[in-house]
Design an enzyme around this catalytic site. Structure first.
Site, PDB file in Angstrom:
ATOM      1  N   GLU A 235      -1.197   1.093  -8.417  1.00 16.01           N
ATOM      2  CA  GLU A 235      -1.856   2.395  -8.499  1.00 16.01           C
ATOM      3  C   GLU A 235      -2.710   2.493  -7.254  1.00 16.01           C
ATOM      4  O   GLU A 235      -3.725   1.808  -7.148  1.00 16.01           O
ATOM      5  CB  GLU A 235      -2.673   2.478  -9.795  1.00 16.01           C
ATOM      6  CG  GLU A 235      -2.887   3.909 -10.261  1.00 16.01           C
ATOM      7  CD  GLU A 235      -4.134   4.507  -9.663  1.00 16.01           C
ATOM      8  OE1 GLU A 235      -4.004   5.081  -8.557  1.00 16.01           O
ATOM      9  OE2 GLU A 235      -5.194   4.415 -10.257  1.00 16.01           O
TER      10      GLU A 235
ATOM     11  N   CYS B 216      -9.338   7.874  -6.515  1.00 16.71           N
ATOM     12  CA  CYS B 216      -8.030   7.879  -5.848  1.00 16.71           C
ATOM     13  C   CYS B 216      -7.331   9.222  -6.003  1.00 16.71           C
ATOM     14  O   CYS B 216      -6.547   9.621  -5.164  1.00 16.71           O
ATOM     15  CB  CYS B 216      -7.161   6.754  -6.380  1.00 16.71           C
ATOM     16  SG  CYS B 216      -7.187   6.654  -8.162  1.00 16.71           S
TER      17      CYS B 216
ATOM     18  N   GLU C  89      -6.709   9.190   3.395  1.00 21.85           N
ATOM     19  CA  GLU C  89      -7.645   9.097   2.289  1.00 21.85           C
ATOM     20  C   GLU C  89      -9.008   8.652   2.810  1.00 21.85           C
ATOM     21  O   GLU C  89      -9.124   7.626   3.464  1.00 21.85           O
ATOM     22  CB  GLU C  89      -7.129   8.079   1.262  1.00 21.85           C
ATOM     23  CG  GLU C  89      -7.997   8.001   0.035  1.00 21.85           C
ATOM     24  CD  GLU C  89      -7.435   7.067  -1.033  1.00 21.85           C
ATOM     25  OE1 GLU C  89      -6.930   5.978  -0.672  1.00 21.85           O
ATOM     26  OE2 GLU C  89      -7.495   7.416  -2.217  1.00 21.85           O
TER      27      GLU C  89
END
Lengths: 297, 493
Positions: free
Chosen positions: B273, B307, B404
């Site tokens: 993940e 996330c 990110e």
């Protein structure tokens, strides 16, 4: 020299299958398909890196249409493949025998392949109902999870030249993915003949692309290609599997391993194989809580 | 509206400066924190083999909070051996219903100590107490409670298949939701009959260590859950260990890829993940004020250390000026500061290292030519804090829109048509989540279908539930956590 009254038979040129067309390899190279005794049967295209790229581009282009097609329509197309294969049964049996199978083994392999298309044709509009969920979240939201195809799947075909190939391809297509198949090097004849069946079965061009060629040469390129979403590997060679997993890391391709040795067994067909090539998508949608909340009507 | 460029019709609220809230601090004394923590292996607290410890600080004060053990190869060996023994001796053999009861116990004991866990989470990680109290801790408890109930019902979960435990699961959790991520990992693993070695993130071990003592209190058989604290070397030793059968990792995409490479030659089952760069898409017919709230929640929740944060905002061009003005007005009301204050909206950045990474991206955004805006909130002098920030005029190719950041930094882009925004939203290597704001139901479902992401929030954002599967497409990883689908990574057939 045979008598001149005998007709000279027309030999078949085996080509690649890319984007619904049958091109020769752009590289102009070939390799020999051999029969069981090692005699040459035909020349096969030795696909190049560029051919594999063309195939991936075609599979990507076909993905939108194929994945958004009605599930029942996909089912009918898969059924149509079975019909076309049934009609050409003799051709496949002959080719399988040419590649060294006994008549009875060739018959089993061909019948098995036809039935497998039928099996997965039926799953196309059913597996979602088994594997999707409505999730009872605590907040006031309607929340559900559905299956979606992973996308472009590269299939390294099993040595079982017809049934094996169909057993891998059918769940891939049933789930709405498109495929780039690298046929097994040793018995590639049926793979290209299967392309002829697909091409006459309402399967849109590019949904399945089939290459013949060298695994050693093509596998690394395909496994590293950024526009491939998943790799399906079917053999038991752990060095190759490990190298596929390593090369897949660039864009985190899903690597699926289906190490069946006997594709005729019942276990080799299952909706779980469809699911191995699906993603799960969850959607949240608010539910209004105004009038009537808590009422019993 | 169109004529009032960048001007709001509403007088901006400035709660932070002109209408200060009276402080409402939670008491730090509620957390009984040890000076030093050992490793939790085989049901006992054990000293690290090499005797090395590391300090963990409170990022809001930069003061040392406790010392944790640095687990090395020998400790990993010990923990994996304990998990294997526990698997063979107790956990696999136990009736599934009994296994479930142990997990229920954990859930209950956590609920009973929820307040202490909340305070610990905030002190250790810097997130606002309101979030630990109302989100992290209750959600973690609920995950245990949810999966406990699965333990004796697994044969119903997999059509025509008989699930078996995999064995020993190695689990590595991130620092953004420490206890919640531990719950996401441990609960399904135990319910499916696996035993666990879990390594929490280096900067946030505290609540996971507290969970270890709760597990001890619940009287689980020794070795069923082992908690080893440490750094990157600990994680590396754990994933390389030949004695483990499964790896569940939550963290960065870069590390996820390393783990896949590292384990390519093994049979270890892997789920990842990883990162995200979620598109949050606002159509002109969206309920604007609700959408502004959703955008704020999407990017500033947990300081943006999420996330699935809605870090790329796509606003339909016709409403962009109005929307951005409203967003700026709302940002002006956000209270940044002491995470222990119940009024605080945005707490401390988790570490100096992360703050530096965020600041790097802010500098980069300015250099790339995007327009920088930050709220005027005053920041505490001590601790790691960052202003809620947004950038407008961001190009699709800008690194602000592609990478990110994992901080309170929003990149705003505009679009005209549905096709355009679908293409832009999907134009990223990530695929974890997305948001869609519109009044039109048919559009929601079209968008939901076309966005390549594992979770789609329609007219909402950042919602989680134990029953709801979570996980990504593409380079956001594979495997799902939560719900029925969250069982699959922990079983073999």
């Amino acid at each position: 020299m045979k008598k001149s009254t005998n007709r000279i038979s027309v030999l078949k040129t085996y080509k690649l299958y890319i984007g619904g067309q049958f091109p020769r390899t752009e590289s102009g190279r070939s390799f020999a398909a051999l029969d069981a005794k090692g005699n040459k049967i035909a020349n096969l295209c030795l696909a190049s890196r560029k051919d594999s790229r063309e195939a991936i581009v075609a599979a990507r282009a076909a993905l939108g249409g194929w994945s958004q097609r009605a599930a029942s329509n996909r089912g009918q197309i898969l059924y149509r493949i079975a019909e076309m294969l049934e009609a050409r049964k003799d051709q496949f049996i002959a080719e399988l025998q040419l590649q060294g199978l006994s008549r009875s083994a060739a018959l089993l392999e061909t019948n098995g392949a036809i039935d497998r298309w039928i099996y997965y044709a039926g799953w196309c509009d059913k597996f979602q109902a088994l594997f999707s969920t409505v999730n009872p979240v605590a907040s006031s939201h309607y929340n559900f999870s559905v299956c979606e195809p992973m996308g472009v799947v590269a299939i390294f075909a099993p040595a079982s030249p017809l049934l094996g190939l169909v057993s891998v391809l059918a769940p891939c297509l049933a789930g709405g993915n498109t495929a780039v198949v690298l046929a097994d090097e040793t018995k590639s004849l049926c793979s290209i003949s299967l392309a002829e069946v697909l091409n006459s079965s309402d399967v849109p061009g590019g949904v399945v692309n089939i290459l013949t060629g060298s695994k050693t040469e093509l596998l690394p390129w395909i496994a590293e290609h950024r526009d491939v979403n998943a790799l399906a590997y079917t053999q038991r060679d752990h060095t190759t599997l490990s190298s596929l997993k390593t090369k897949a890391t660039g864009n985190l391709k899903r690597v699926i391993h289906w190490p069946f040795t006997d594709w005729s067994v019942n276990k080799a067909q299952s909706p779980h194989l469809i699911m191995d090539l699906q993603e799960i998508k969850t959607t949240w949608h608010p539910i209004q809580q105004i009038a009537g909340s808590g009422a019993s009507y | 509206m169109a004529t009032k460029k960048n001007k709001s019709s509403i007088r901006p609220l400035r709660l932070g400066s002109e209408w200060p809230y009276a402080p409402a601090p939670e008491s730090a004394a509620i957390a009984r924190i040890n000076e030093q923590y050992e490793l939790f292996i085989d049901g006992k607290w054990q000293k690290p083999a090499e005797g090395t410890y590391f300090d963990s600080i409170n990022p809001a004060t930069e003061k040392k909070l406790y010392r944790a053990s640095l687990a090395t190869e020998k400790d990993v060996d010990k923990a994996v051996a304990a998990a294997r023994k526990a698997s063979d001796k107790y956990w696999k053999k136990m009736s599934p219903a009994e296994r479930g009861k142990y997990i229920f116990r954990i859930a209950r004991l956590m609920q009973e100590q929820a307040r202490e866990l909340s305070v610990m989470e905030t002190l250790d990680g810097g997130k606002p107490i309101r979030e630990s109290r109302d989100f992290d801790i209750p959600m973690a408890c609920n995950h245990f409670f949810y999966y406990a109930g699965w333990a004796d019902k697994l044969e119903y979960a997999f059509t025509n298949r008989t699930p078996k435990p995999i064995g020993v699961a190695a689990q590595i959790t991130p620092w953004n939701f420490p206890l919640l991520m531990a719950a996401w990992k441990i609960a399904p693993a135990l319910a499916t009959g696996n035993t666990v070695v879990l390594k929490p993130a280096e900067t946030t071990s505290l609540t996971t260590l507290k969970l270890a003592s709760i597990i001890q209190e619940a009287d689980l058989p020794p070795g069923v859950v082992n908690i080893i604290t440490g750094a990157g070397i600990t994680g590396a030793a754990l994933v390389r260990h030949p004695g483990i059968n499964k790896i569940a990792f939550t963290g960065s995409t870069a590390v996820g890829k390393l783990i896949q490479q590292e384990t390519a030659a093994s049979n270890k089952k892997l789920t990842l993940e990883l990162g995200g760069k979620a598109a949050n898409i606002i159509f002109s017919d969206a309920p604007i004020d609700q959408a502004v709230e959703g955008v704020v929640n999407g990017i500033f929740f947990n300081q943006g250390h999420v996330c699935c944060a809605g870090s790329r905002l796509y606003v339909q061009e016709s409403i962009a000026p109005l929307f951005i003005q409203k967003l700026k007005d709302r940002m002006a009301t956000l209270l940044v500061g002491d995470p222990m204050d119940k009024n605080t909206d945005i707490g401390a950045i988790n570490s100096a290292e992360q703050l530096e990474k965020i600041n790097y991206y802010i500098r980069l955004g300015k250099k790339e030519g995007s327009l920088h805006y930050e709220s005027a909130a005053s920041l505490p002098k001590k601790g790691y804090f960052c202003q809620p920030t947004l950038f407008t005029k961001v190009a699709q190719s800008s690194r602000l829109a592609q990478e990110e950041i994992f901080g309170p930094v929003l990149a705003i882009l505009t679009f005209r048509t549905e096709d355009e925004v679908i293409e832009k939203a999907n134009n990223t290597p990530y695929g974890l989540s997305a948001g869609v704001w519109t009044d039109k139901g048919s559009r929601i479902f079209n968008m939901s279908k076309r966005l390549k992401a594992g979770v789609i929030w329609a007219n909402s954002y950042n919602l989680f539930d134990p029953t709801s599967p979570f996980g990504g497409y593409k380079e956001s990883g594979y495997g799902r956590e939560g719900g029925l689908h969250g069982l699959l990574p922990y079983v073999s057939f």
